[in-house]
Design an enzyme around this catalytic site. Structure first.
Site, PDB file in Angstrom:
ATOM      1  N   GLU A  66     -11.885  -1.960  -9.061  1.00 43.89           N
ATOM      2  CA  GLU A  66     -12.600  -2.416  -7.865  1.00 43.89           C
ATOM      3  C   GLU A  66     -13.718  -1.475  -7.465  1.00 43.89           C
ATOM      4  O   GLU A  66     -14.641  -1.873  -6.751  1.00 43.89           O
ATOM      5  CB  GLU A  66     -11.641  -2.613  -6.694  1.00 43.89           C
ATOM      6  CG  GLU A  66     -11.096  -1.334  -6.089  1.00 43.89           C
ATOM      7  CD  GLU A  66     -10.229  -1.588  -4.871  1.00 43.89           C
ATOM      8  OE1 GLU A  66     -10.718  -1.370  -3.748  1.00 43.89           O
ATOM      9  OE2 GLU A  66      -9.078  -2.013  -5.042  1.00 43.89           O
ATOM     10  N   ASP A 112      -0.634   0.035  -4.425  1.00 46.38           N
ATOM     11  CA  ASP A 112      -2.047   0.414  -4.380  1.00 46.38           C
ATOM     12  C   ASP A 112      -2.201   1.706  -3.600  1.00 46.38           C
ATOM     13  O   ASP A 112      -1.898   1.764  -2.406  1.00 46.38           O
ATOM     14  CB  ASP A 112      -2.846  -0.708  -3.716  1.00 46.38           C
ATOM     15  CG  ASP A 112      -4.348  -0.465  -3.733  1.00 46.38           C
ATOM     16  OD1 ASP A 112      -4.779   0.573  -4.261  1.00 46.38           O
ATOM     17  OD2 ASP A 112      -5.086  -1.325  -3.217  1.00 46.38           O
ATOM     18  N   GLU A 140      -2.124   0.792  -8.570  1.00 49.30           N
ATOM     19  CA  GLU A 140      -3.562   0.527  -8.491  1.00 49.30           C
ATOM     20  C   GLU A 140      -4.328   1.726  -7.948  1.00 49.30           C
ATOM     21  O   GLU A 140      -3.913   2.350  -6.973  1.00 49.30           O
ATOM     22  CB  GLU A 140      -3.772  -0.686  -7.579  1.00 49.30           C
ATOM     23  CG  GLU A 140      -5.211  -1.099  -7.367  1.00 49.30           C
ATOM     24  CD  GLU A 140      -5.290  -2.372  -6.536  1.00 49.30           C
ATOM     25  OE1 GLU A 140      -6.332  -2.577  -5.882  1.00 49.30           O
ATOM     26  OE2 GLU A 140      -4.315  -3.155  -6.524  1.00 49.30           O
ATOM     27  N   HIS A 197     -10.373  -7.809  -7.635  1.00 46.05           N
ATOM     28  CA  HIS A 197     -10.198  -7.287  -6.288  1.00 46.05           C
ATOM     29  C   HIS A 197     -10.875  -8.180  -5.264  1.00 46.05           C
ATOM     30  O   HIS A 197     -12.040  -8.539  -5.409  1.00 46.05           O
ATOM     31  CB  HIS A 197     -10.811  -5.867  -6.230  1.00 46.05           C
ATOM     32  CG  HIS A 197     -11.024  -5.342  -4.845  1.00 46.05           C
ATOM     33  ND1 HIS A 197     -12.277  -5.272  -4.256  1.00 46.05           N
ATOM     34  CD2 HIS A 197     -10.146  -4.868  -3.932  1.00 46.05           C
ATOM     35  CE1 HIS A 197     -12.156  -4.754  -3.051  1.00 46.05           C
ATOM     36  NE2 HIS A 197     -10.885  -4.512  -2.820  1.00 46.05           N
ATOM     37  N   LYS A 234       0.838  -1.191   0.000  1.00 44.30           N
ATOM     38  CA  LYS A 234       0.000   0.000   0.000  1.00 44.30           C
ATOM     39  C   LYS A 234       0.883   1.254   0.000  1.00 44.30           C
ATOM     40  O   LYS A 234       1.903   1.306   0.701  1.00 44.30           O
ATOM     41  CB  LYS A 234      -0.915   0.008   1.222  1.00 44.30           C
ATOM     42  CG  LYS A 234      -1.921  -1.136   1.257  1.00 44.30           C
ATOM     43  CD  LYS A 234      -3.006  -0.978   0.213  1.00 44.30           C
ATOM     44  CE  LYS A 234      -4.056  -2.068   0.341  1.00 44.30           C
ATOM     45  NZ  LYS A 234      -5.208  -1.864  -0.570  1.00 44.30           N
ATOM     46  N   ASP A 273     -14.568  -6.518  -9.667  1.00 48.55           N
ATOM     47  CA  ASP A 273     -15.004  -7.192  -8.441  1.00 48.55           C
ATOM     48  C   ASP A 273     -16.414  -7.728  -8.679  1.00 48.55           C
ATOM     49  O   ASP A 273     -17.336  -6.966  -8.973  1.00 48.55           O
ATOM     50  CB  ASP A 273     -14.979  -6.185  -7.283  1.00 48.55           C
ATOM     51  CG  ASP A 273     -15.367  -6.767  -5.946  1.00 48.55           C
ATOM     52  OD1 ASP A 273     -16.323  -7.543  -5.874  1.00 48.55           O
ATOM     53  OD2 ASP A 273     -14.708  -6.408  -4.938  1.00 48.55           O
TER      54      ASP A 273
END
Length: 362
Positions: free
Chosen positions: A249, A197, A223, A299, A168, A272
């Site tokens: 997502e 992400d 992401e 996701h 992250k 997703d």
């Protein structure tokens, strides 16, 4: 005939298995909406959707007050017709998360029935490309974790033969993100994929700076750098960086994916199944991405997505975030770095209904 005789829904609260934080929020709990359908041929199908802390009761109300009564007396084999009818009934609230999540809970239950009726697992009935798919880890990459913890988790994943790890990003200072990524890259070497992400935390200017800072460490993708409705911003970023841009997502319709793909704003599609409205639209998005020569790496929802990724030729990775172990009798199998799609008839999730009842939200 396979006529639906009963259609019920419930909401269960499932605690997170570990602390999960990103640049914009913490994953407080999983509100899980389950739909169960029974049919005249003696089958029962269970489907589900989720939120990460809010909105679950709204999804449940939409199902109980408007959608589920429309299913009783209908032929469960007509999945496309039923999806379109329910969607048309909710025109005033589309396109959006609440409606898509409600549709997904119904649609996955209908697919569960379809697979059980055919005596086939989801991965085969949805396409049958192959049974095993590469997996990458997200649990060891949350934003609150220190650099030493990131490195340790990445080395464990590499030793296990996993395809990659997700880190992250979105720390207060750009150099913090770069330093964390640098430490992991130096520890694992060039062979392990490192996904990053940002969880929609960036502006176009900060996203351009972030991408430039991360590029030297060869991230596999960046992401959701910006809010999902910023199509032009993602297209601009994709043109400016060598890092593939991953999105999906937070998209709730096939058209949103089409727009991103046509604009060259999505190098990886992360559709997703719960948020796009179920398995039926998920497969349409996957085939749309295939037509654009773009891979699909969905996701979350690994217990469902392992079968869908295995079904399609452009399915690339499954994201490892275990969340259903408290309410299922089995969990996704990972063998030699590969996630293995369940081979039993149905969508492949063995629900523990007693455990779900213990977590039911009234």
């Amino acid at each position: 005939m396979s006529i639906i005789t009963t259609a019920t829904a419930l909401l269960a609260g499932i605690a997170v298995e570990t602390d999960r934080t990103d640049a914009v929020q913490a994953f407080v709990k999983q509100e899980t909406i389950l739909v169960e359908l029974a049919t005249t041929d003696g089958l029962r199908g269970t489907g589900y959707a989720y939120t990460i802390g809010t909105g679950g009761t709204s999804v449940l109300s939409l199902l109980q007050d408007h959608l589920l009564p429309l299913l009783v007396g209908e032929d469960a084999r007509n999945i496309e017709a039923l999806w379109q009818r329910l969607f048309a009934t909710t025109r005033a609230t589309t396109t959006g998360a609440i409606t898509s999540l409600a549709l997904a809970a119904v649609d996955t239950a209908l697919w569960d029935l379809r697979c059980k009726r055919a005596g086939e697992p989801l991965w085969r009935l949805a396409g049958g490309h192959r049974r095993e798919v590469p997996v990458y880890d997200t649990e060891g990459g949350w934003l609150h974790l220190g650099t030493d913890e990131l490195v340790k988790s990445a080395l464990v994943a590499k030793e296990a033969g996993w395809a990659g790890v997700k880190i992250k990003v979105g720390k207060p200072h750009l150099n913090e993100d770069a330093e964390r990524l640098r430490a992991v890259r130096e520890a694992v070497g060039p062979s392990l994929h490192i996904m990053t992400d940002a969880n929609q935390s960036q502006t176009i200017s900060s996203a351009l700076q972030l991408a430039a800072a991360l590029e030297p460490y060869d991230p596999y993708w960046l992401e959701e750098p910006m809010p999902a409705d910023d199509l032009s911003g993602h297209a601009r970023l994709a043109r400016a960086t060598n890092i593939p841009v991953a999105v999906g997502e937070s998209m709730y319709s096939i058209t949103q994916f089409r727009n991103y793909l046509e604009a060259g704003a999505a190098s990886i599609v992360q559709v997703d199944a719960a948020r796009v409205g179920g398995i039926t639209p998920w497969l349409k998005v996957a085939h749309l991405a295939e037509a654009h020569n773009v891979m699909v790496c969905p996701h979350f929802l690994m217990e469902l997505h392992v079968s869908l990724v295995a079904a399609v030729p452009n399915g690339k990775f499954v994201e490892h975030i275990p969340q259903l172990r408290a309410v299922t009798r089995s969990e996704m199998t990972v063998r030699d770095g590969m996630a293995v799609a369940p081979d039993e008839p149905g969508i492949g999730i063995d629900w523990d209904m007693d455990a779900i009842d213990d977590r039911r939200v009234s």
